[in-house]
Motif scaffolding. Structure first.
Motif, mmCIF file in Angstrom:
data_model
loop_
_atom_site.group_PDB
_atom_site.id
_atom_site.type_symbol
_atom_site.label_atom_id
_atom_site.label_comp_id
_atom_site.label_asym_id
_atom_site.label_seq_id
_atom_site.Cartn_x
_atom_site.Cartn_y
_atom_site.Cartn_z
ATOM 1 N N GLU A 166 0.824 -1.197 0.000
ATOM 2 C CA GLU A 166 0.000 0.000 0.000
ATOM 3 C C GLU A 166 0.864 1.255 0.000
ATOM 4 N N SER A 167 1.956 1.270 0.757
ATOM 5 C CA SER A 167 2.789 2.468 0.796
ATOM 6 C C SER A 167 3.496 2.684 -0.542
ATOM 7 N N GLU A 168 3.812 1.620 -1.244
ATOM 8 C CA GLU A 168 4.411 1.753 -2.577
ATOM 9 C C GLU A 168 3.412 2.384 -3.549
ATOM 10 N N ARG A 169 2.164 1.949 -3.501
ATOM 11 C CA ARG A 169 1.134 2.543 -4.356
ATOM 12 C C ARG A 169 0.926 4.015 -3.977
ATOM 13 N N ALA A 170 0.877 4.296 -2.677
ATOM 14 C CA ALA A 170 0.707 5.679 -2.233
ATOM 15 C C ALA A 170 1.864 6.539 -2.735
ATOM 16 N N ARG A 171 3.095 6.028 -2.621
ATOM 17 C CA ARG A 171 4.252 6.783 -3.093
ATOM 18 C C ARG A 171 4.117 7.099 -4.575
ATOM 19 N N ALA A 172 3.726 6.109 -5.379
ATOM 20 C CA ALA A 172 3.567 6.311 -6.823
ATOM 21 C C ALA A 172 2.442 7.298 -7.132
ATOM 22 N N LEU A 173 1.348 7.219 -6.387
ATOM 23 C CA LEU A 173 0.243 8.155 -6.599
ATOM 24 C C LEU A 173 0.668 9.587 -6.277
ATOM 25 N N PHE A 174 1.403 9.767 -5.177
ATOM 26 C CA PHE A 174 1.865 11.109 -4.818
ATOM 27 C C PHE A 174 2.874 11.633 -5.839
ATOM 28 N N GLU A 175 3.748 10.768 -6.354
ATOM 29 C CA GLU A 175 4.687 11.199 -7.403
ATOM 30 C C GLU A 175 3.928 11.699 -8.624
ATOM 31 N N ARG A 176 2.916 10.956 -9.029
ATOM 32 C CA ARG A 176 2.129 11.350 -10.200
ATOM 33 C C ARG A 176 1.390 12.660 -9.925
ATOM 34 N N TYR A 177 0.797 12.761 -8.745
ATOM 35 C CA TYR A 177 0.063 13.982 -8.385
ATOM 36 C C TYR A 177 0.985 15.196 -8.458
ATOM 37 N N ARG A 178 2.175 15.092 -7.859
ATOM 38 C CA ARG A 178 3.124 16.214 -7.860
ATOM 39 C C ARG A 178 3.595 16.556 -9.267
#
Length: 152
Positions: free
Chosen positions: A130-142
């Motif tokens: 889950e934290s890996e997915r969250a990290r990827a989502l935040f990277e995309r958002y930024r």
């Protein structure tokens, strides 16, 4: 099928609330939200959308960099606003489809319904995924919202 009316990035909780309050939808509910370490904001990567006569479940596909329609069902709606307000059957149908959309999104995102003991035994593995997915989502958002340029 892509959902072009949403931005090409995950949404913040505030953006999801704004959609819910907009005239475009009767209801918008998050089906999946993520938090990353060191971030105050939560990002939504799956939504249940209810419009007049249709319920959709949409999820943000990191691989395709777009929102994709995972579930879509129509339901009958009365033409007259008074009939619509009194149509408990229509509300029940919309709620049933919203629940089905939520379940379809959970399956699409890889969330599993498991016994408490099974979750407890696999807590470290599940949390890492889950934290890996969250990290990827935040990277995309930024990247899309331009926050990376501000941080540098």
């Amino acid at each position: 099928m892509a959902m072009d009316s949403l931005p090409a990035r995950p949404l913040t909780i505030a953006e999801g609330r704004a959609l819910h309050r907009s005239d475009a939808f009767r209801m918008v509910a998050p089906a999946s939200a993520h938090t990353a370490r060191g971030e105050d904001e939560r990002l939504v990567s799956a939504l249940v959308l209810v419009r007049d006569g249709i319920v959709q479940g949409v999820g943000y596909d990191l691989g395709a960099d777009e929102w994709t329609v995972v579930y879509s069902e129509s339901f009958e709606e009365a033409d007259d606003p008074e009939e619509r307000a009194a149509a408990d059957g229509v509300v029940a149908a919309a709620e049933e489809h919203a629940q089905a959309a939520n379940e379809a999104l959970r399956a699409w995102a890889g969330h599993e319904d498991r016994e408490f003991e099974a979750v407890e035994d696999s807590a470290v593995e599940a949390e890492a995924g889950e934290s890996e997915r969250a990290r990827a989502l935040f990277e995309r958002y930024r990247a899309v919202s331009g926050e990376d340029a501000d941080a540098e």
